[in-house]
Design a protein around this motif. Structure first.
Motif, PDB file in Angstrom:
ATOM      1  N   HIS A 145       0.928  -1.175  -0.133  1.00 50.66           N
ATOM      2  CA  HIS A 145      -0.003  -0.048  -0.006  1.00 50.66           C
ATOM      3  C   HIS A 145       1.065   1.375   0.029  1.00 50.66           C
ATOM      4  CE1 HIS A 145      -3.633  -2.335   0.712  1.00 50.66           C
ATOM      5  NE2 HIS A 145      -3.096  -2.884   1.498  1.00 50.66           N
ATOM      6  N   ALA A 146       1.744   1.347   0.925  1.00 52.64           N
ATOM      7  CA  ALA A 146       2.544   2.682   0.875  1.00 52.64           C
ATOM      8  C   ALA A 146       4.006   2.723  -0.179  1.00 52.64           C
ATOM      9  CB  ALA A 146       3.305   2.611   2.525  1.00 52.64           C
ATOM     10  N   LEU A 147       4.301   1.759  -0.401  1.00 53.05           N
ATOM     11  CA  LEU A 147       5.655   1.837  -1.384  1.00 53.05           C
ATOM     12  C   LEU A 147       5.267   2.642  -2.585  1.00 53.05           C
ATOM     13  CD1 LEU A 147       8.532   1.340  -1.093  1.00 53.05           C
ATOM     14  CD2 LEU A 147       8.010  -0.825  -2.001  1.00 53.05           C
ATOM     15  N   ARG A 148       4.229   2.077  -3.414  1.00 54.88           N
ATOM     16  CA  ARG A 148       3.903   2.720  -4.419  1.00 54.88           C
ATOM     17  C   ARG A 148       3.923   4.176  -4.604  1.00 54.88           C
ATOM     18  NH1 ARG A 148       0.493   0.818  -9.938  1.00 54.88           N
ATOM     19  NH2 ARG A 148       0.192   2.711 -10.772  1.00 54.88           N
ATOM     20  N   ASN A 149       2.798   4.359  -3.667  1.00 56.35           N
ATOM     21  CA  ASN A 149       2.468   5.874  -3.601  1.00 56.35           C
ATOM     22  C   ASN A 149       3.406   6.775  -3.158  1.00 56.35           C
ATOM     23  OD1 ASN A 149      -0.125   5.531  -4.502  1.00 56.35           O
ATOM     24  ND2 ASN A 149      -0.955   4.923  -2.306  1.00 56.35           N
ATOM     25  N   ALA A 150       4.343   6.355  -2.365  1.00 59.73           N
ATOM     26  CA  ALA A 150       5.662   7.050  -1.827  1.00 59.73           C
ATOM     27  C   ALA A 150       6.653   7.117  -2.825  1.00 59.73           C
ATOM     28  CB  ALA A 150       6.193   6.383  -0.675  1.00 59.73           C
ATOM     29  N   LEU A 151       6.664   6.319  -3.652  1.00 62.36           N
ATOM     30  CA  LEU A 151       7.863   6.783  -4.860  1.00 62.36           C
ATOM     31  C   LEU A 151       7.241   7.545  -6.089  1.00 62.36           C
ATOM     32  CD1 LEU A 151       9.270   3.014  -5.172  1.00 62.36           C
ATOM     33  CD2 LEU A 151      10.036   4.954  -4.006  1.00 62.36           C
ATOM     34  N   ILE A 152       6.108   8.187  -5.988  1.00 58.34           N
ATOM     35  CA  ILE A 152       5.528   9.059  -6.890  1.00 58.34           C
ATOM     36  C   ILE A 152       6.562  10.159  -6.969  1.00 58.34           C
ATOM     37  CG2 ILE A 152       3.930  10.311  -7.745  1.00 58.34           C
ATOM     38  CD1 ILE A 152       1.957   8.227  -7.152  1.00 58.34           C
ATOM     39  N   ALA A 153       6.644  10.916  -5.855  1.00 57.71           N
ATOM     40  CA  ALA A 153       7.422  12.154  -5.755  1.00 57.71           C
ATOM     41  C   ALA A 153       8.896  11.993  -6.160  1.00 57.71           C
ATOM     42  CB  ALA A 153       7.040  12.812  -4.475  1.00 57.71           C
ATOM     43  N   PRO A 154       9.568  10.880  -5.310  1.00 58.36           N
ATOM     44  CA  PRO A 154      10.925  10.708  -5.854  1.00 58.36           C
ATOM     45  C   PRO A 154      11.181  10.250  -7.193  1.00 58.36           C
ATOM     46  CG  PRO A 154      10.320   9.619  -3.845  1.00 58.36           C
ATOM     47  CD  PRO A 154       9.171  10.093  -4.441  1.00 58.36           C
ATOM     48  N   PHE A 155      10.053   9.909  -8.160  1.00 58.00           N
ATOM     49  CA  PHE A 155      10.431   9.763  -9.525  1.00 58.00           C
ATOM     50  C   PHE A 155      10.861  10.872 -10.311  1.00 58.00           C
ATOM     51  CE2 PHE A 155       8.782   9.519 -13.824  1.00 58.00           C
ATOM     52  CZ  PHE A 155       9.298   8.803 -14.462  1.00 58.00           C
ATOM     53  N   THR A 156      10.114  12.329  -9.914  1.00 54.38           N
ATOM     54  CA  THR A 156      10.350  13.459 -10.419  1.00 54.38           C
ATOM     55  C   THR A 156      11.701  13.706 -10.215  1.00 54.38           C
ATOM     56  OG1 THR A 156       8.126  13.956 -10.705  1.00 54.38           O
ATOM     57  CG2 THR A 156       9.429  15.659 -10.769  1.00 54.38           C
ATOM     58  N   VAL A 157      12.311  13.618  -8.579  1.00 54.42           N
ATOM     59  CA  VAL A 157      13.406  13.926  -8.300  1.00 54.42           C
ATOM     60  C   VAL A 157      14.347  13.374  -9.135  1.00 54.42           C
ATOM     61  CG1 VAL A 157      14.950  14.412  -6.449  1.00 54.42           C
ATOM     62  CG2 VAL A 157      12.346  14.902  -6.175  1.00 54.42           C
ATOM     63  N   ILE A 158      14.288  12.005  -9.453  1.00 57.80           N
ATOM     64  CA  ILE A 158      15.343  11.263  -9.999  1.00 57.80           C
ATOM     65  C   ILE A 158      15.394  11.569 -11.400  1.00 57.80           C
ATOM     66  CG2 ILE A 158      15.603   8.754 -10.809  1.00 57.80           C
ATOM     67  CD1 ILE A 158      14.156   8.007  -8.133  1.00 57.80           C
ATOM     68  N   MET A 159      14.300  11.849 -12.070  1.00 61.60           N
ATOM     69  CA  MET A 159      14.595  12.181 -13.442  1.00 61.60           C
ATOM     70  C   MET A 159      15.222  13.609 -13.632  1.00 61.60           C
ATOM     71  SD  MET A 159      13.553  10.081 -15.352  1.00 61.60           S
ATOM     72  CE  MET A 159      13.789  10.620 -16.636  1.00 61.60           C
ATOM     73  N   LEU A 160      15.083  14.520 -12.638  1.00 62.99           N
ATOM     74  CA  LEU A 160      15.686  15.784 -12.589  1.00 62.99           C
ATOM     75  C   LEU A 160      17.229  15.883 -12.217  1.00 62.99           C
ATOM     76  CD1 LEU A 160      13.140  18.120 -11.267  1.00 62.99           C
ATOM     77  CD2 LEU A 160      13.550  17.652 -13.499  1.00 62.99           C
ATOM     78  N   GLN A 161      17.661  14.209 -11.789  1.00 61.78           N
ATOM     79  CA  GLN A 161      18.844  14.265 -11.553  1.00 61.78           C
ATOM     80  C   GLN A 161      19.938  14.205 -12.973  1.00 61.78           C
ATOM     81  OE1 GLN A 161      20.408  14.487  -8.144  1.00 61.78           O
ATOM     82  NE2 GLN A 161      18.329  15.071  -8.048  1.00 61.78           N
TER      83      GLN A 161
END
Length: 345
Positions: free
Chosen positions: A261-277
């Motif tokens: 339940h938590a992991l997928r929703n928690a990784l939405i915001a870091p995805f954008t940060v990872i791409m901007l790296q």
């Protein structure tokens, strides 16, 4: 999604046009043109001779005409030698058309590198491949480590584990590449030299564990802290949400709640940060490649700037702008795909 994509592509094209104008303007400032003329003529050439060379090679033409030639929408004019009255190339080491022709970026011609004395399109791909290899291994090292640290810290907000990992992440983020690179060089370079029997510097050829470890570590450590902090904040927010409490009240184990339940929703915001790296890595490699003498895109950019290589500098600027805009587009598309609320709206 199609309308969203078309709208983003239009904004991307307009942004690229404006930024290319800015890059072209700064690269063609008068001091840069004079340095180029001195480099191409003689060190003791008079001001009149320098002005004559610039005018003969089209650098005194209207700004937008020169920009159009660089892009490839205005015809390139052949250069006439004032003494022999014959058509000569602008630079001796590059083949240029002897008749008026469209020969710019749109035609695949990025100009001539005055520092390396080759065509820019012959020099740029190898440097991009070398930097691409470096960035690939940095992402492979950085992203999993950052996500694991962020998820572990956010699972139990306020615990000793959270505080310890948060301190580690902040310390990592506060250490820029030029500091960690020098520290790693002082501590590990001599050790790797003893193990490998050679200098522990990375080059674009002969990449091995010994000469590739320090550049990857230097770039990865800074990014790990930033992504981990974003992941931790997102995970902590998800773990305190109503549906997570409902799942716990239904009797699900802590592991099931986190994984299902938590992991997928928690990784939405870091995805954008990872791409901007990726754009950040492109600027970070400039410092790291200079420190470790890695002949990639950053090394090429530094060489172009230090040697006043205008055409190569323009090409590097165009590549940087394209990469930044492309990663932002991929980030927006991925975020809309992962987040149903954004996709529906």
């Amino acid at each position: 999604m199609l309308k969203f994509l078309l709208r983003r592509l239009g904004v991307m094209a307009l942004t690229m046009f404006v930024l290319s104008l800015v890059v072209f303007y700064f690269a063609n400032l008068e001091p840069n043109l004079k340095k180029l003329a001195i480099f191409q003529t003689q060190t003791r050439a008079s001001q009149q001779e320098l002005d004559s060379w610039l005018e003969r090679n089209g650098y005194r033409d209207n700004f937008f005409i020169r920009y159009g030639r660089w892009i490839g929408v205005v015809q390139q004019q052949p250069v006439m030698d004032p003494e022999t009255k014959t058509i000569v190339p602008r630079f001796r080491y590059c083949d240029e058309p002897a008749v008026p022709a469209y020969n710019g970026i749109l035609q695949g011609n990025f100009g001539c590198s005055t520092a390396f004395k080759v065509k820019v399109q012959d020099k740029l791909p190898g440097a991009l491949v070398a930097t691409g290899i470096l960035m690939f291994w940095v992402m492979i090292t950085m992203v999993p480590a950052a996500l694991i640290i962020g998820v572990l810290a956010g699972m139990r907000e306020g615990s000793r584990l959270d505080r310890g990992l948060s301190i580690l992440s902040i310390t990592s983020t506060a250490t820029p590449e030029y500091v960690s690179g020098i520290i790693f060089t002082v501590i590990f370079a001599s050790w790797l030299k003893v193990l490998n029997g050679s200098a522990a510097t990375a080059t674009s050829e002969g990449i091995s564990f010994y000469n590739f470890t320090l550049p990857v570590m230097t770039l990865a450590i800074y990014g790990v802290g930033y992504i981990a902090r974003m992941t931790r904040a997102s995970m902590a927010e998800v773990m305190s949400s109503q549906y997570i409490r409902t799942a716990r009240l239904k009797g699900l184990s802590f592991r099931q709640v986190v994984m299902k339940h938590a992991l997928r929703n928690a990784l939405i915001a870091p995805f954008t940060v990872i791409m901007l790296q990726l754009p950040w890595l492109l600027t970070g490699v400039v410092v790291v490649e200079a420190i470790f003498r890695y002949q990639g895109f950053g090394f090429l950019l530094v060489s172009a700037a230090s040697n006043n290589d205008i055409d190569l500098l323009l090409a590097c600027g165009l590549v940087s702008v394209t990469l930044v805009l492309a990663t932002q587009l991929i980030s927006d598309i991925g975020y809309a795909w992962l987040n149903p609320r954004i996709r529906i709206s």
